[in-house]
Design an enzyme around this catalytic site. Sequence first.
Site, PDB file in Angstrom:
ATOM      1  N   ASP A 130      -1.596   0.807   1.910  1.00  0.00           N
ATOM      2  CA  ASP A 130      -2.783   0.598   2.749  1.00  0.00           C
ATOM      3  C   ASP A 130      -2.903  -0.863   3.194  1.00  0.00           C
ATOM      4  O   ASP A 130      -3.212  -1.157   4.347  1.00  0.00           O
ATOM      5  CB  ASP A 130      -4.043   0.993   1.978  1.00  0.00           C
ATOM      6  CG  ASP A 130      -3.923   2.377   1.358  1.00  0.00           C
ATOM      7  OD1 ASP A 130      -3.081   3.155   1.827  1.00  0.00           O
ATOM      8  OD2 ASP A 130      -4.659   2.663   0.403  1.00  0.00           O
ATOM      9  N   GLY A 187     -13.975   6.550   1.513  1.00  0.00           N
ATOM     10  CA  GLY A 187     -13.549   7.741   0.767  1.00  0.00           C
ATOM     11  C   GLY A 187     -12.958   8.834   1.630  1.00  0.00           C
ATOM     12  O   GLY A 187     -12.738   9.949   1.167  1.00  0.00           O
ATOM     13  N   ALA A 188     -12.682   8.534   2.909  1.00  0.00           N
ATOM     14  CA  ALA A 188     -12.172   9.571   3.808  1.00  0.00           C
ATOM     15  C   ALA A 188     -10.658   9.474   3.989  1.00  0.00           C
ATOM     16  O   ALA A 188     -10.093  10.116   4.864  1.00  0.00           O
ATOM     17  CB  ALA A 188     -12.881   9.489   5.157  1.00  0.00           C
ATOM     18  N   HIS A 244       2.507   9.134  -1.414  1.00  0.00           N
ATOM     19  CA  HIS A 244       2.820   8.949  -2.844  1.00  0.00           C
ATOM     20  C   HIS A 244       4.260   8.475  -3.034  1.00  0.00           C
ATOM     21  O   HIS A 244       4.885   8.770  -4.047  1.00  0.00           O
ATOM     22  CB  HIS A 244       2.521  10.220  -3.649  1.00  0.00           C
ATOM     23  CG  HIS A 244       1.041  10.450  -3.800  1.00  0.00           C
ATOM     24  ND1 HIS A 244       0.291   9.804  -4.749  1.00  0.00           N
ATOM     25  CD2 HIS A 244       0.179  11.206  -3.078  1.00  0.00           C
ATOM     26  CE1 HIS A 244      -0.979  10.175  -4.625  1.00  0.00           C
ATOM     27  NE2 HIS A 244      -1.072  11.014  -3.612  1.00  0.00           N
ATOM     28  N   THR A 245       4.746   7.756  -2.060  1.00  0.00           N
ATOM     29  CA  THR A 245       6.080   7.166  -2.163  1.00  0.00           C
ATOM     30  C   THR A 245       6.000   5.660  -2.420  1.00  0.00           C
ATOM     31  O   THR A 245       6.954   5.077  -2.924  1.00  0.00           O
ATOM     32  CB  THR A 245       6.856   7.378  -0.855  1.00  0.00           C
ATOM     33  OG1 THR A 245       6.009   6.960   0.227  1.00  0.00           O
ATOM     34  CG2 THR A 245       7.235   8.838  -0.657  1.00  0.00           C
ATOM     35  N   ASP A 246       4.869   5.035  -2.066  1.00  0.00           N
ATOM     36  CA  ASP A 246       4.833   3.554  -2.109  1.00  0.00           C
ATOM     37  C   ASP A 246       5.037   3.016  -3.520  1.00  0.00           C
ATOM     38  O   ASP A 246       5.829   2.099  -3.726  1.00  0.00           O
ATOM     39  CB  ASP A 246       3.562   2.976  -1.434  1.00  0.00           C
ATOM     40  CG  ASP A 246       2.250   3.368  -2.070  1.00  0.00           C
ATOM     41  OD1 ASP A 246       2.225   4.320  -2.874  1.00  0.00           O
ATOM     42  OD2 ASP A 246       1.224   2.715  -1.755  1.00  0.00           O
ATOM     43  N   LEU A 303      -8.876   6.932   4.946  1.00  0.00           N
ATOM     44  CA  LEU A 303      -8.453   6.077   6.062  1.00  0.00           C
ATOM     45  C   LEU A 303      -8.412   4.607   5.627  1.00  0.00           C
ATOM     46  O   LEU A 303      -8.388   3.711   6.448  1.00  0.00           O
ATOM     47  CB  LEU A 303      -9.390   6.247   7.256  1.00  0.00           C
ATOM     48  CG  LEU A 303      -9.476   7.671   7.826  1.00  0.00           C
ATOM     49  CD1 LEU A 303     -10.546   7.744   8.927  1.00  0.00           C
ATOM     50  CD2 LEU A 303      -8.133   8.121   8.372  1.00  0.00           C
ATOM     51  N   SER A 304      -8.424   4.400   4.321  1.00  0.00           N
ATOM     52  CA  SER A 304      -8.260   3.056   3.769  1.00  0.00           C
ATOM     53  C   SER A 304      -9.376   2.089   4.095  1.00  0.00           C
ATOM     54  O   SER A 304      -9.137   0.928   4.425  1.00  0.00           O
ATOM     55  CB  SER A 304      -6.967   2.435   4.259  1.00  0.00           C
ATOM     56  OG  SER A 304      -5.977   2.715   3.374  1.00  0.00           O
ATOM     57  N   SER A 305     -10.598   2.560   3.980  1.00  0.00           N
ATOM     58  CA  SER A 305     -11.721   1.645   4.175  1.00  0.00           C
ATOM     59  C   SER A 305     -11.664   0.536   3.133  1.00  0.00           C
ATOM     60  O   SER A 305     -12.024  -0.604   3.413  1.00  0.00           O
ATOM     61  CB  SER A 305     -13.040   2.396   4.044  1.00  0.00           C
ATOM     62  OG  SER A 305     -13.105   3.014   2.773  1.00  0.00           O
TER      63      SER A 305
HETATM   64  C1  GLA Z   1      -3.674   5.804  -1.529  1.00  0.00           C
HETATM   65  C2  GLA Z   1      -3.137   4.518  -2.147  1.00  0.00           C
HETATM   66  C3  GLA Z   1      -1.779   4.149  -1.555  1.00  0.00           C
HETATM   67  C4  GLA Z   1      -0.820   5.330  -1.575  1.00  0.00           C
HETATM   68  C5  GLA Z   1      -1.485   6.594  -1.042  1.00  0.00           C
HETATM   69  C6  GLA Z   1      -0.631   7.812  -1.230  1.00  0.00           C
HETATM   70  O1  GLA Z   1      -3.978   5.605  -0.189  1.00  0.00           O
HETATM   71  O2  GLA Z   1      -4.038   3.467  -1.935  1.00  0.00           O
HETATM   72  O3  GLA Z   1      -1.247   3.036  -2.238  1.00  0.00           O
HETATM   73  O4  GLA Z   1      -0.286   5.525  -2.858  1.00  0.00           O
HETATM   74  O5  GLA Z   1      -2.729   6.845  -1.681  1.00  0.00           O
HETATM   75  O6  GLA Z   1       0.475   7.750  -0.393  1.00  0.00           O
END
Ligand code: GLA
Length: 352
Positions: free
Chosen positions: A165, A108-109, A20-22, A111-113
């Site tokens: 991501d 939804g896990a 939650h820094t991006d 891992l940025s699917s």
């Molecule tokens: C999700 C969002 C990212 C980022 C993270 C938290 O993965 O897609 O942009 O904000 O949450 O770090």
Amino acid sequence: MPSERSGAFAPGRVNLIGEHTDYNDGLALPFAITAGVTVRAEAGGARSPDRIAAYARDLGESDEFALANPPRAGGWRSYVRGTVAELGRAGFPLIGAQLEIAGDVPPGAGLSSSAALEVALALALIALASEHHGEPPGELDRTAIARLCARVESEWVGAQTGLLDQLASLYGAAEKAMWIDFHTLRIHEVPLALGGWRLAVVDSGERHAHASSGYNLRRAECRAACELLGVSSLREAEPQQVERLPEPLRARVQHVSGENERVIAAVAALRAGDLAGLGALLNASHESLRVRYEVSTAAVERTVQALLHHGATGARMIGGGFGGSVLGLFAPGTSLPAGAREVRAGAGARVL
Ligand code: GLA
């Protein structure tokens, strides 16, 4: 004439630390994993040459829509239609195609699917069009592609996500983590030298969707804090001023500032080979996400506790929260718990 084909692979990611820094112009330390999404594209194949036909192999579902102004749809279709629409809007000369999508990142896990899907689609469609037009594939502006894919999330899926991501998927490198400064978008590779330690993820079993979770609310809270502080991003927040913010905004900002510091400390720990120190930082990050940012859930807490109980030196939720996976760091000789999946840093997205 042989049919024109292309393909692309884009990995998912694990965020080592910096959550939650991006979208707050902060710091993060993600790495691309070896699992991801593959898109195969072949010119034509839809009902007419100006249409896209897509088949999601893992779901056994398909979609078909016009290249120009695709109509809205839900679920995985919103990513495909959104990526096509955003590529068109950005002026990429697309051609009608048949797409086959397959992957090994669970949706939804955490891992940025979704970023893997957007990035693989974008690269495959761009490569197919350049082949069709007889042009050599140009050097891709990976940061521009990351922004385009993030617009798919915000405009088509309804999740106001940052660039974490997509940048991780596009810039990943084997055995490297990426130290990203979201203020400048500069990326430094940091060797993920674990010296026999292992990183593994365990799925909490709880699925999340950022469009409907508290994710967008957290972003709104950060914006509200910026307004009260009179700064354009939380990167500029001064600790004395933060003390005067009302709750929960104060706690949210304290998380973000502390998390930025933990990213710097994690880079130093990795460089020094201090893996136990890295584990302590993962625990501190999780505690802050649980207490100050309030994005954990009962299922995620149970998973974190199970990992620590099993002997992980550090464990924390990864991604946006409200479900998803937990990352654990394990010392040499410690076994991985049942259901844990070891993760390694793999190469970034590529045209096949
Ligand atoms: C999700 C969002 C990212 C980022 C993270 C938290 O993965 O897609 O942009 O904000 O949450 O770090």
